[in-house]
Motif scaffolding. Structure first.
Motif, short mmCIF file in Angstrom:
data_model
loop_
_atom_site.label_atom_id
_atom_site.label_comp_id
_atom_site.label_asym_id
_atom_site.label_seq_id
_atom_site.Cartn_x
_atom_site.Cartn_y
_atom_site.Cartn_z
N ARG A 183 26.55 71.87 35.03
CA ARG A 183 27.57 70.62 35.28
C ARG A 183 28.93 71.35 34.82
N ARG A 184 28.82 72.00 33.73
CA ARG A 184 30.21 72.47 32.97
C ARG A 184 30.98 73.57 33.50
N TRP A 185 30.09 74.65 34.00
CA TRP A 185 30.70 75.95 34.51
C TRP A 185 30.36 76.27 35.89
N GLY A 186 29.48 75.52 36.58
CA GLY A 186 29.28 75.81 38.09
C GLY A 186 28.05 76.93 38.24
N VAL A 187 27.48 77.14 37.21
CA VAL A 187 26.57 78.62 37.37
C VAL A 187 25.46 78.15 36.43
N TRP A 188 24.27 78.72 36.69
CA TRP A 188 23.17 78.59 35.56
C TRP A 188 22.92 79.56 34.93
N PRO A 189 22.93 79.52 33.60
CA PRO A 189 22.46 80.55 32.53
C PRO A 189 21.05 81.05 32.66
N MET A 190 20.82 81.90 31.66
CA MET A 190 19.41 82.08 31.41
C MET A 190 18.63 82.47 32.81
N GLY A 191 19.50 83.34 33.56
CA GLY A 191 19.07 83.60 34.97
C GLY A 191 17.60 84.31 34.87
N GLY A 192 17.52 85.54 34.16
CA GLY A 192 16.26 86.19 34.03
C GLY A 192 14.93 85.27 33.85
N TRP A 193 15.15 84.48 32.92
CA TRP A 193 14.08 83.57 32.61
C TRP A 193 13.81 82.63 33.73
N LEU A 194 14.87 82.25 34.42
CA LEU A 194 14.61 81.15 35.44
C LEU A 194 13.80 81.97 36.68
N GLU A 195 14.39 83.18 36.95
CA GLU A 195 13.58 83.85 37.90
C GLU A 195 12.15 84.00 37.65
N ALA A 196 12.03 84.47 36.46
CA ALA A 196 10.52 84.67 35.99
C ALA A 196 9.75 83.43 35.91
#
Length: 268
Positions: free
Chosen positions: A238-251
Motif C-alpha cells: 500500500r505504501r510503495w506499490g510492490v510486495w517485499p520478501m518476494g523470495g519467501w512469497l514465491e516459496a
C-alpha cells in the motif's frame, strides 16, 4: 561524539541479551544504553541498573519492533545522544563498531550508516578477543575494509538490514523513524530503507563497523510468520506499490499455501 546503543528485546532472547550486555561492558563500558522490552510486561529480574529501560507492549498482531526502536531513539535523543547505534538483541558488537560508526557519521552526517554482519555458528560463544578472528560478513551485502565507506547505489537499498545501523539525530528526525504500520515479523527494515531513498538520504556501507549475529533456530521460508508476512507485505504494498520478501512469497506459493490474486497475495 556521545553515542547511544539502542536494543529492542524480549524474554525469548534473554540469553542473547545477556551476552550482548557482557560484550558491551568490555568494548564500550561507558556508552549510553537504552533497552526496550516488547513483551506484554518487562520480564522479572531482567532490568539493568546502568541501562535506560523502556516498555512497548505488543499490538494486536504481534511485537512492535519498529515502535520500540522509535521509543529508544526518542529517549536517547532527549538525553543528548549525538549518534544513535541500533543493535539487534541477537548481535554482539565488534570491538571497533562504535568508533567506525562515529568516524562514518562525521564524514556522512546526513546518511543511514550500515556495517557488516557476521552470522555465528550454533556452537560459538566467542570472547571479545576472538570476534575479529570470526569475521565472515554475510555475502549478500557489501563488506568494505575497515575505515572505508561507500554510498550505496539506488538498487542496494533493498540490502539494508536493521540488525546493525547508525544515524545522527538530525538524520533520524529527517527519516521519521520506523513506520507504525508493521507489527510482528517482516518488512519494517525494508520500509525504512525505501523511505530513506525516497527522501534522498544516502545509505552508506561502513567498513569495520562489524556486528556478530548470535545463532538461533530459523526456518526458510519462515512458516510460523506466514500471516505476519502477508499482513506486513500488504502494508508495504500500500505504501510503495510492490510486495517485499518476494523470495519467501514465491516459496509459500510453490508449496500451495498462498496464491496471487490481482495485486494481493492471499492464503489458499
Amino acid at each position: 561524539m556521545r553515542t547511544a546503543v539502542l536494543t529492542v528485546a524480549s524474554a525469548a532472547r534473554r540469553a542473547h541479551l545477556e551476552r550482548q550486555r557482557a560484550v558491551l561492558a568490555e568494548v564500550a563500558p561507558d556508552i549510553a544504553r537504552v533497552e526496550v522490552f516488547l513483551d506484554a510486561a518487562v520480564p522479572d529480574g531482567i532490568r539493568d541498573a546502568d541501562v535506560r529501560t523502556l516498555h512497548v507492549p505488543p499490538g494486536p498482531h504481534g511485537l512492535r519492533v519498529g515502535a520500540g526502536r522509535n521509543a529508544a531513539a526518542a529517549a536517547a535523543i532527549a538525553e543528548g545522544a549525538e549518534l544513535l547505534v541500533f543493535l539487534d538483541v541477537d548481535c554482539l558488537p565488534g570491538p571497533e563498531v562504535f568508533a567506525r560508526y562515529a568516524d562514518a557519521a562525521a564524514a556522512h552526517p546526513d546518511a543511514l550508516l550500515a556495517g557488516p554482519v557476521t552470522y555465528l555458528a550454533s556452537v560459538q560463544r566467542p570472547a571479545v578477543a576472538d570476534l575479529p578472528h570470526l569475521k565472515r560478513p554475510h555475502r549478500a551485502r557489501p563488506a568494505l575494509p575497515a575505515g572505508e565507506t561507500r554510498v550505496a547505489e539506488p538498487d542496494e537499498y533493498d540490502l539494508f538490514w536493521s540488525l546493525s545501523f547508525a544515524v545522527t539525530p538530525a538524520t533520524w528526525e529527517h527519516l521519521g523513524g520506523f513506520h507504525d504500520a508493521y507489527e510482528g515479523y517482516g518488512a519494517e527494515d525494508t520500509d525504512l530503507a525505501w523511505a530513506a531513498r525516497a527522501l534522498g538520504i544516502p545509505l552508506v556501507w561502513t567498513g569495520g563497523a562489524d556486528a556478530y549475529h548470535q545463532w538461533h533456530p530459523v526456518e526458510s521460508p519462515p512458516w510460523r510468520h506466514l500471516d505476519d508476512i502477508l499482513r506486513n507485505g500488504a502494508a508495504f504494498h500500500r505504501r510503495w506499490g510492490v510486495w517485499p520478501m518476494g523470495g519467501w512469497l514465491e516459496a509459500f506459493a510453490a508449496a500451495g499455501a498462498i496464491e496471487r490474486r490481482g495485486d494481493a497475495w492471499v492464503r489458499v
